[in-house]
Design an enzyme around this catalytic site. Structure first.
Site, PDB file in Angstrom:
ATOM      1  N   HIS A  15      33.344  67.759  15.800  1.00 14.88           N
ATOM      2  CA  HIS A  15      33.568  66.810  16.893  1.00 14.88           C
ATOM      3  C   HIS A  15      32.447  66.896  17.941  1.00 14.88           C
ATOM      4  O   HIS A  15      31.810  65.888  18.273  1.00 14.88           O
ATOM      5  CB  HIS A  15      34.934  67.106  17.534  1.00 14.88           C
ATOM      6  CG  HIS A  15      35.317  66.174  18.635  1.00 14.88           C
ATOM      7  ND1 HIS A  15      36.138  65.093  18.441  1.00 14.88           N
ATOM      8  CD2 HIS A  15      34.993  66.153  19.950  1.00 14.88           C
ATOM      9  CE1 HIS A  15      36.289  64.445  19.587  1.00 14.88           C
ATOM     10  NE2 HIS A  15      35.613  65.080  20.526  1.00 14.88           N
ATOM     11  N   GLU A  16      32.214  68.107  18.434  1.00 13.42           N
ATOM     12  CA  GLU A  16      31.213  68.263  19.499  1.00 13.42           C
ATOM     13  C   GLU A  16      29.799  67.969  18.978  1.00 13.42           C
ATOM     14  O   GLU A  16      28.943  67.518  19.746  1.00 13.42           O
ATOM     15  CB  GLU A  16      31.292  69.655  20.129  1.00 13.42           C
ATOM     16  CG  GLU A  16      32.647  70.019  20.753  1.00 13.42           C
ATOM     17  CD  GLU A  16      33.182  69.015  21.762  1.00 13.42           C
ATOM     18  OE1 GLU A  16      32.374  68.286  22.363  1.00 13.42           O
ATOM     19  OE2 GLU A  16      34.419  68.933  21.925  1.00 13.42           O
ATOM     20  N   HIS A  57      29.157  64.351  19.588  1.00 11.48           N
ATOM     21  CA  HIS A  57      28.745  64.094  20.977  1.00 11.48           C
ATOM     22  C   HIS A  57      27.293  64.540  21.183  1.00 11.48           C
ATOM     23  O   HIS A  57      26.491  63.847  21.816  1.00 11.48           O
ATOM     24  CB  HIS A  57      29.629  64.883  21.947  1.00 11.48           C
ATOM     25  CG  HIS A  57      31.004  64.318  22.137  1.00 11.48           C
ATOM     26  ND1 HIS A  57      31.232  63.027  22.550  1.00 11.48           N
ATOM     27  CD2 HIS A  57      32.241  64.874  22.001  1.00 11.48           C
ATOM     28  CE1 HIS A  57      32.544  62.818  22.659  1.00 11.48           C
ATOM     29  NE2 HIS A  57      33.180  63.926  22.332  1.00 11.48           N
ATOM     30  N   GLU A  79      33.073  58.937  22.387  1.00  7.89           N
ATOM     31  CA  GLU A  79      34.148  59.444  21.530  1.00  7.89           C
ATOM     32  C   GLU A  79      34.052  58.844  20.122  1.00  7.89           C
ATOM     33  O   GLU A  79      34.471  59.458  19.147  1.00  7.89           O
ATOM     34  CB  GLU A  79      35.501  59.121  22.190  1.00  7.89           C
ATOM     35  CG  GLU A  79      36.660  60.002  21.777  1.00  7.89           C
ATOM     36  CD  GLU A  79      36.482  61.495  22.057  1.00  7.89           C
ATOM     37  OE1 GLU A  79      35.621  61.869  22.875  1.00  7.89           O
ATOM     38  OE2 GLU A  79      37.199  62.281  21.421  1.00  7.89           O
TER      39      GLU A  79
END
Ligand code: ZN
Length: 501
Positions: free
Chosen positions: A265-266, A269, A295
């Site tokens: 996930h990170e 980003h 997101e």
């Protein structure tokens, strides 16, 4: 003064503000990761000082003069200058319309409420938090009045977190989503398919987990020459500019997938932040276009790639090398199924990809009631529980596991939640367009994540915040936000996984 000179001075002025912001970002990352507890007060004082400097600059007479002088010439600006002007103007307007004492009141009420909320949740005592929530709502409504030109208060809040969004768009989005996810969930519950995921709680030592982190981040294309990975209780992505992007994860020895998916996930980003164009790197535009689009990138990497069958097939062998003996017999398909099990849970942050949306819809519907129907705060626990029963088929046994679970309302962050679901929906739309240009599955199987990153950079990352979300979607994909892609993606994925007709 010639307009060229004003532009030059305006850009220099914004550049100075940006330097303060970059320093603040580094200090804040330091505070969340390695700063010793005894430094709390000193750090608060320091960020208070820099925060005030930044506030003074963005609301100064000098800024007001720049905006006034530049305004008649906007049509002649290039896209970067248009973007810089748009953001400076919005920050100026947002920060000068509300009287300073009310801003202070909200900050103090927010700090107090967050502490009370933590106590109330710990003691499962909604009555303790209720009066604070009531005050937060009232104060938020008062603040909006200063900014409103007659719009609905909730529309203003929604647009604060995602430019261009309002109830009209979200109503369509969430109704379509609800109409497809609720019946899909019923079918899944009735299906006979059982997924065994007990193996995910195998003990995996810290060192192996750190090696997995590095493997995943590098495979996906996170550049460690310009990036850093640290640890913190709540994983997040920060850093100061594309030349220094940092994210964190959290290691749990009996749940290695917790960190695995945080890193996926990170990384999404972080890859976004690392790939904005050089010429906007040190400007206000050198970050993601919006919360929803940011997101979309994290969800793309976490869910679209990380929870796909092809990804597990191709990473399976490398991962097994870093996993203990007892997991060596688990097949890629078993991993894939376990990662996608649908199981309604009471807690949003523990929910699966499909039911996560229902948690967001419930919060949206309640916030909408708060700002359009004057609902009584004391009725919120009941409303919350009824909606959980209706959409997810489960009723929270306590308010701590229900209406008190999220910190957001104690910060008066009404309008924030919808961006979480929006990110997933954007990612499905973006992936559908990617599939027209690339054979995504073949690229995953070839471990060619560079090609995927390159496409995302060309369509999204390079522009940073130059365009609003709607402008960017139109420019790169020829259409604005459209929920249908996401509904199709969820229906297809879960019907297949659960053998539904
Ligand atoms: Zn995120």
């Amino acid at each position: 003064m010639a307009i060229e000179n004003t532009v030059k001075e305006f850009k220099e002025y914004l550049g100075r503000i940006n330097m303060y912001n970059e320093a603040m970002a580094t200090l804040s990352f330091d505070g969340e990761t390695v700063a010793p507890p005894g430094s709390v007060e000193a750090r608060a004082k320091r960020s208070g000082f820099f925060g005030l400097e930044i506030f003074n600059m963005i609301t100064s007479d000098k800024m007001s003069n720049f905006l006034e002088e530049l305004e008649p010439h906007i049509d002649t600006f290039d896209d970067i200058l248009k973007g810089e002007y748009r953001i400076a103007k919005k920050e100026y307007d947002d920060n000068t319309k509300i009287p300073a004492e009310i801003v202070k009141e909200m900050r103090e009420l927010g700090e107090e409420s967050a502490a009370i909320w933590a106590q109330a949740r710990g003691e499962d005592d909604f009555g303790k938090f209720a009066p604070y929530l009531k005050r937060l709502i009232e104060l938020q409504k008062k603040i909006i009045e200063y900014r409103s030109n007659g719009e609905n208060p909730y529309d203003i809040l929604l647009a604060d977190y995602e430019t261009g969004m309002n109830m009209e768009v979200y109503d369509v989005f969430f109704n379509k989503l609800k109409e497809s996810v609720v019946p899909l969930l019923k079918k899944i519950k009735e299906s006979n398919k059982k997924i065994d995921k007990s193996f995910v709680n195998a003990h995996v030592d810290l060192e192996s987990q750190k090696a997995i982190t590095k493997l995943i981040a590098e495979t996906l294309g996170f550049n460690l020459e310009r990036g850093h990975i640290a640890e913190s209780t709540h994983p997040f992505c920060g850093g100061s500019s594309k030349y220094d992007v940092r994210f964190t994860t959290r290691y749990l020895e009996d749940d290695f997938l917790s960190s695995f998916y945080s890193v996926m996930h990170e990384s999404g980003h972080a890859i976004y932040e690392q790939n904005v164009a050089d010429d906007i790197a040190h400007t206000v535009l050198g970050t993601g276009a919006s919360m929803g689009l940011h997101e979309s990138q994290s969800r793309f990497y976490e869910n679209y790639l990380g929870r796909s069958g092809a990804f597990w097939e191709v990473m399976h062998e490398d991962l097994l090398k870093l996993l203990p003996e007892e997991l060596q017999t688990i097949t890629a398909h078993q991993f894939y199924e376990a990662m996608n099990e649908v199981k309604p849970s009471l807690i949003r942050v523990e929910s699966d990809e499909l039911t996560y949306n229902l948690h967001i819809i419930i919060r949206y519907e309640i916030e909408r009631m708060i700002f359009t129907e004057d609902v009584d705060v004391n009725d919120l626990p009941n409303i919350w529980n009824q909606k959980y029963e209706e959409y997810l088929g489960i009723t929270p046994p306590t308010n701590a596991l229900g209406v008190l679970q999220d910190i957001h309302w104690s910060w008066a962050a009404f309008g924030y939640f919808p961006t979480y679901a929006l990110g997933s929906a954007y990612s499905a739309q973006i992936a559908a367009h990617m599939k027209k240009d690339l054979d995504v599955e073949a690229l995953i199987r070839a471990q060619d994540f560079e090609a995927i990153k390159g496409w995302l950079t060309e369509k999204i990352h390079q522009y940073g915040k130059t365009y609003t979300p709607n402008q960017l979607m139109k420019k790169s994909f020829g259409e604005e936000f459209n929920v249908d892609y996401y509904v199709d993606y969820l229906t297809e994925k879960y019907s297949k996984l659960y053998d539904l007709a």
